[in-house]
Design a protein around this motif. Structure first.
Motif, mmCIF file in Angstrom:
data_model
loop_
_atom_site.group_PDB
_atom_site.id
_atom_site.type_symbol
_atom_site.label_atom_id
_atom_site.label_comp_id
_atom_site.label_asym_id
_atom_site.label_seq_id
_atom_site.Cartn_x
_atom_site.Cartn_y
_atom_site.Cartn_z
ATOM 1 N N ALA A 94 -28.991 -38.467 -20.214
ATOM 2 C CA ALA A 94 -30.428 -38.645 -20.419
ATOM 3 C C ALA A 94 -30.695 -39.603 -21.582
ATOM 4 C CB ALA A 94 -31.094 -37.303 -20.674
ATOM 5 N N ALA A 95 -29.885 -39.486 -22.639
ATOM 6 C CA ALA A 95 -30.054 -40.406 -23.774
ATOM 7 C C ALA A 95 -29.719 -41.833 -23.360
ATOM 8 C CB ALA A 95 -29.159 -39.960 -24.927
ATOM 9 N N SER B 172 -29.897 -43.076 -20.334
ATOM 10 C CA SER B 172 -30.952 -43.542 -19.434
ATOM 11 C C SER B 172 -32.188 -43.971 -20.201
ATOM 12 C CB SER B 172 -31.328 -42.439 -18.442
ATOM 13 O OG SER B 172 -30.239 -42.119 -17.638
ATOM 14 N N THR B 173 -32.523 -43.254 -21.262
ATOM 15 C CA THR B 173 -33.680 -43.623 -22.080
ATOM 16 C C THR B 173 -33.439 -44.944 -22.791
ATOM 17 O OG1 THR B 173 -34.185 -41.287 -22.397
ATOM 18 C CG2 THR B 173 -35.217 -42.825 -23.909
ATOM 19 N N TYR C 276 -33.724 -47.640 -20.235
ATOM 20 C CA TYR C 276 -35.131 -47.824 -19.870
ATOM 21 C C TYR C 276 -35.871 -48.627 -20.936
ATOM 22 C CZ TYR C 276 -39.944 -46.560 -18.715
ATOM 23 O OH TYR C 276 -41.275 -46.603 -18.411
ATOM 24 N N ARG C 277 -35.583 -48.336 -22.210
ATOM 25 C CA ARG C 277 -36.241 -49.101 -23.285
ATOM 26 C C ARG C 277 -35.801 -50.557 -23.271
ATOM 27 N NH1 ARG C 277 -37.335 -46.130 -28.818
ATOM 28 N NH2 ARG C 277 -38.402 -48.110 -29.003
ATOM 29 N N PHE D 56 -43.369 -49.148 -24.780
ATOM 30 C CA PHE D 56 -42.732 -47.856 -24.495
ATOM 31 C C PHE D 56 -43.724 -46.739 -24.775
ATOM 32 C CE2 PHE D 56 -40.149 -44.176 -25.853
ATOM 33 C CZ PHE D 56 -39.404 -44.001 -24.702
ATOM 34 N N PRO E 177 -40.322 -41.522 -22.179
ATOM 35 C CA PRO E 177 -39.271 -41.623 -21.158
ATOM 36 C C PRO E 177 -39.816 -41.292 -19.769
ATOM 37 C CG PRO E 177 -38.993 -39.638 -22.444
ATOM 38 C CD PRO E 177 -40.096 -40.407 -23.082
ATOM 39 N N VAL F 243 -36.008 -38.347 -16.563
ATOM 40 C CA VAL F 243 -35.222 -38.179 -17.786
ATOM 41 C C VAL F 243 -35.675 -36.919 -18.533
ATOM 42 C CG1 VAL F 243 -34.665 -39.204 -20.018
ATOM 43 C CG2 VAL F 243 -34.722 -40.629 -17.978
ATOM 44 N N VAL F 244 -36.967 -36.642 -18.512
ATOM 45 C CA VAL F 244 -37.481 -35.427 -19.161
ATOM 46 C C VAL F 244 -36.942 -34.183 -18.447
ATOM 47 C CG1 VAL F 244 -39.581 -34.118 -19.695
ATOM 48 C CG2 VAL F 244 -39.536 -36.584 -20.018
#
Length: 106
Positions: A18-19, A21-22, A25-26, A36, A39, A43-44
Motif C-alpha cells: 500500500a505504501a 502504491s501510494t 500514485y504520487r 495530491f 490515496p 489503497v485505503v
C-alpha cells in the motif's frame, strides 16, 4: 504461533504494498501535474486490511494471557530462582511496620 506469524507477515507485506502504491500514485500525479488529494480508495482498503491482519497477529502470537490478580493461583511462587545473587532483602521496605497476623495459603 505459526499461523499468527504468517498472517502478521502477510499483513506487513500488504502494508508495504500500500505504501509503494501510494508513492507510485504520487509520482504519476507529478507527471500529470495534478494535485495530491489523498490515496486512491483501493489503497485505503488495502491499508485497513493490512492493519487488521497485523492487529490480529499481534494479539494471537504472544499466546495465553495470564491473570494479574494478586490472589490468583497462577501467581504462586513455586520455587526460588537458582541464582540468589540479585535478591535484595535490605531495602527501604523495612521501615514500614510488619503485620504479624499474616496467614499462609496452603
Amino acid at each position: 504461533m505459526g499461523l499468527a506469524l504468517i498472517v502478521g507477515l502477510l499483513g506487513l507485506l500488504i502494508l508495504f504494498h500500500a505504501a509503494y502504491s501510494t508513492i507510485q500514485y504520487r509520482g504519476l500525479l507529478k507527471i500529470t501535474e495534478e494535485e495530491f488529494s489523498g490515496p486512491p480508495f483501493d489503497v485505503v482498503i488495502e491499508l485497513f486490511l493490512g492493519l487488521l491482519l497485523c492487529f490480529w497477529a499481534a494479539l494471537t502470537a504472544p499466546g495465553k494471557f495470564l491473570s494479574i490478580h494478586p490472589h490468583s493461583e497462577d501467581n504462586r511462587i513455586v520455587s526460588l530462582p537458582a541464582n540468589l545473587d540479585f535478591m535484595i532483602f535490605n531495602h527501604r521496605g523495612k521501615a514500614f511496620p510488619v503485620e504479624m497476623d499474616l496467614k499462609l495459603r496452603q
